[in-house]
Design an enzyme around this catalytic site. Structure first.
Site, PDB file in Angstrom:
ATOM      1  N   CYS A  45     -68.660  44.501 101.026  1.00 19.97           N
ATOM      2  CA  CYS A  45     -67.421  45.294 101.048  1.00 19.97           C
ATOM      3  C   CYS A  45     -67.801  46.772 101.112  1.00 19.97           C
ATOM      4  CB  CYS A  45     -66.596  45.015  99.796  1.00 19.97           C
ATOM      5  SG  CYS A  45     -65.227  46.168  99.586  1.00 19.97           S
ATOM      6  N   CYS A  48     -66.801  48.574  97.639  1.00 23.32           N
ATOM      7  CA  CYS A  48     -67.337  48.222  96.323  1.00 23.32           C
ATOM      8  C   CYS A  48     -68.417  49.223  95.888  1.00 23.32           C
ATOM      9  CB  CYS A  48     -67.900  46.801  96.345  1.00 23.32           C
ATOM     10  SG  CYS A  48     -66.637  45.519  96.091  1.00 23.32           S
ATOM     11  N   HIS A 108     -63.114  44.639  92.941  1.00 27.45           N
ATOM     12  CA  HIS A 108     -62.680  44.245  94.285  1.00 27.45           C
ATOM     13  C   HIS A 108     -61.414  43.393  94.269  1.00 27.45           C
ATOM     14  CE1 HIS A 108     -63.494  43.222  98.544  1.00 27.45           C
ATOM     15  NE2 HIS A 108     -63.076  42.011  98.237  1.00 27.45           N
ATOM     16  N   ASN A 148     -51.854  51.021 102.880  1.00 29.39           N
ATOM     17  CA  ASN A 148     -51.500  49.852 103.684  1.00 29.39           C
ATOM     18  C   ASN A 148     -52.077  48.658 102.942  1.00 29.39           C
ATOM     19  OD1 ASN A 148     -50.565  51.596 105.687  1.00 29.39           O
ATOM     20  ND2 ASN A 148     -52.537  51.619 106.734  1.00 29.39           N
ATOM     21  N   SER A 156     -57.445  43.899 106.216  1.00 25.89           N
ATOM     22  CA  SER A 156     -58.090  42.645 105.852  1.00 25.89           C
ATOM     23  C   SER A 156     -58.894  42.777 104.569  1.00 25.89           C
ATOM     24  CB  SER A 156     -58.989  42.170 106.989  1.00 25.89           C
ATOM     25  OG  SER A 156     -59.850  43.222 107.369  1.00 25.89           O
ATOM     26  N   HIS A 159     -59.842  45.066  98.727  1.00 20.49           N
ATOM     27  CA  HIS A 159     -60.284  46.031  97.703  1.00 20.49           C
ATOM     28  C   HIS A 159     -59.211  47.119  97.563  1.00 20.49           C
ATOM     29  CE1 HIS A 159     -63.850  47.726  95.436  1.00 20.49           C
ATOM     30  NE2 HIS A 159     -62.848  48.570  95.230  1.00 20.49           N
ATOM     31  N   HIS A 161     -57.226  50.196  97.536  1.00 21.07           N
ATOM     32  CA  HIS A 161     -57.508  51.567  97.984  1.00 21.07           C
ATOM     33  C   HIS A 161     -56.333  52.127  98.770  1.00 21.07           C
ATOM     34  CE1 HIS A 161     -58.332  49.278 101.659  1.00 21.07           C
ATOM     35  NE2 HIS A 161     -58.302  50.399 102.348  1.00 21.07           N
ATOM     36  N   GLN A 163     -55.256  55.702 101.499  1.00 27.05           N
ATOM     37  CA  GLN A 163     -55.823  56.697 102.394  1.00 27.05           C
ATOM     38  C   GLN A 163     -55.067  58.012 102.267  1.00 27.05           C
ATOM     39  OE1 GLN A 163     -57.049  55.381 106.364  1.00 27.05           O
ATOM     40  NE2 GLN A 163     -55.934  53.505 105.936  1.00 27.05           N
TER      41      GLN A 163
HETATM   42 ZN   LIG Z   1     -64.792  45.711  97.376  1.00 24.97          ZN
END
Ligand SMILES: [Zn+2]
Ligand SMILES: [Zn+2]
Length: 347
Positions: A45, A48, A108, A148, A156, A159, A161, A163
């Protein structure tokens, strides 16, 4: 059933609500999402802790949040400063700006809805710092912070997060909201968003959650079935001026809403989330009221709201659902996250 047009005061556009066309309301059946238990760490990832990204940069071994410059920025000060002049009425300019990524947690497997309130408060502080830092740049006129979430909106990697696009222009929706808010203030002496909050509280049916200083609601004029806003009750042009109690209340309202989203169909609920904050172009934004908008694309667990003729062809939304009914569904959901309620794989 509702069959009418509703005015969206922030966007200044009509929404056609044609809820009489809807099939029967969702019967509560849930689809099996067990078995997709995510690992807390994934070696490949790019978000991560400690992992190598495509740019060759290595992520810090971060313990709470982590901010880095986007490896594939859509805007950047490295974009060509000289752009070829287009002919006639066309205009162009450099795609200057800063694009960043904010990881919410080193874990994650977590989503915003699963973070502790204290972790959400930390995240709010990071958003605040980023807005201040990026917005203070002379060439940055707007800081758009957005998430998103889910494959339904093209993401996809689960994790957690978001932007940040800090740009030399003000994004269209914010520009419209700022303009109509300013006009409303000049004409009435009132903040437009306060009038919306007053109308929502007077009706009450679409309020999803409320505490002393923050509120989450599904607006009268929602374009998407489960579209919701989270806002402080006091007017703040941005997240910067919220005091400690307001930050905590706001974090709680965010959690209350996102938990209900996930509980709706007992699945990670996809959405586009955006912070709507005043532009950073040193204009007068006393009439602007900071809020976060959630735009979930699903109408049912496996049914996307497709943007088609009315939305793409004409620019106005057609909604097949009743905002009051959808708000009632969310209000009825439990306030503790389904993943914490029962072990995966059990009913
Ligand atoms: Zn991750
Ligand atoms: Zn907004």
């Amino acid at each position: 059933m509702i069959w009418e047009e509703r005015w969206h005061p922030l966007r200044e556009e009509w929404i056609i609500i044609a809820a009489h066309r809807q099939n029967r309301p969702w019967n509560g059946e849930t689809i099996a999402h067990e078995g997709v238990t995510l690992p807390v760490y994934l070696p490949d990832c790019y978000l991560c802790p400690g992992n190598l990204r495509v740019s060759g940069q290595r992520n810090e071994h971060y313990a709470s949040t982590f901010v880095f410059d986007n490896d594939h920025p859509c805007v950047g000060f490295e974009a060509p400063a000289e752009v070829a002049q287009p002919p006639g009425i066309y205009q162009n300019r450099p795609a200057a700006g800063i694009a960043r990524v904010v990881c919410y947690s080193p874990n994650h497997s977590l989503a915003l809805a699963e973070l502790e309130i204290s972790e959400i408060i930390k995240l709010l502080r990071v958003w605040r710092e980023q807005y201040v830092e990026l917005g203070s740049h002379p060439q940055i006129n707007h800081v758009l912070i957005f998430e998103n979430k889910g494959e339904a909106v093209g993401v996809s990697n689960p994790h957690p997060h978001c932007q940040i696009y800090a740009t030399n222009f003000v994004f269209k929706t914010i520009e419209t909201e700022a303009r109509v808010s300013e006009r409303h203030l000049a004409e009435t002496g009132r903040v437009l968003f306060q009038d919306i909050l007053a109308a929502e509280r007077a009706d009450g049916r679409r309020i999803i959650f409320e505490n002393e200083s923050a509120v989450a609601f599904l607006p009268y004029f929602a374009r998407y079935a489960y579209e919701c806003y989270v806002a402080p009750k006091q007017t703040h042009a941005s997240i910067v001026t919220l005091d400690e109690r307001e930050l905590r209340d706001f974090a709680e309202a965010l959690k209350q809403l996102t938990v209900r989203y996930d509980n709706l169909w007992q699945m990670p609920f996809p959405y586009v989330m955006a912070l709507h904050q005043a532009p950073t172009d040193s204009g007068d934004y006393r009439g602007f009221h900071f809020h976060i908008e959630f735009h979930p694309p699903l109408r049912k667990p496996n049914l996307l709201k497709y943007l088609a003729g009315p939305e793409i062809g004409g620019g106005n939304f057609l909604s097949d659902t009743s905002p009051e009914e959808k708000a009632a569904e969310l209000r009825a959901k439990p306030t503790s996250h389904y993943k914490q309620e029962k072990p995966a794989g059990t009913q």
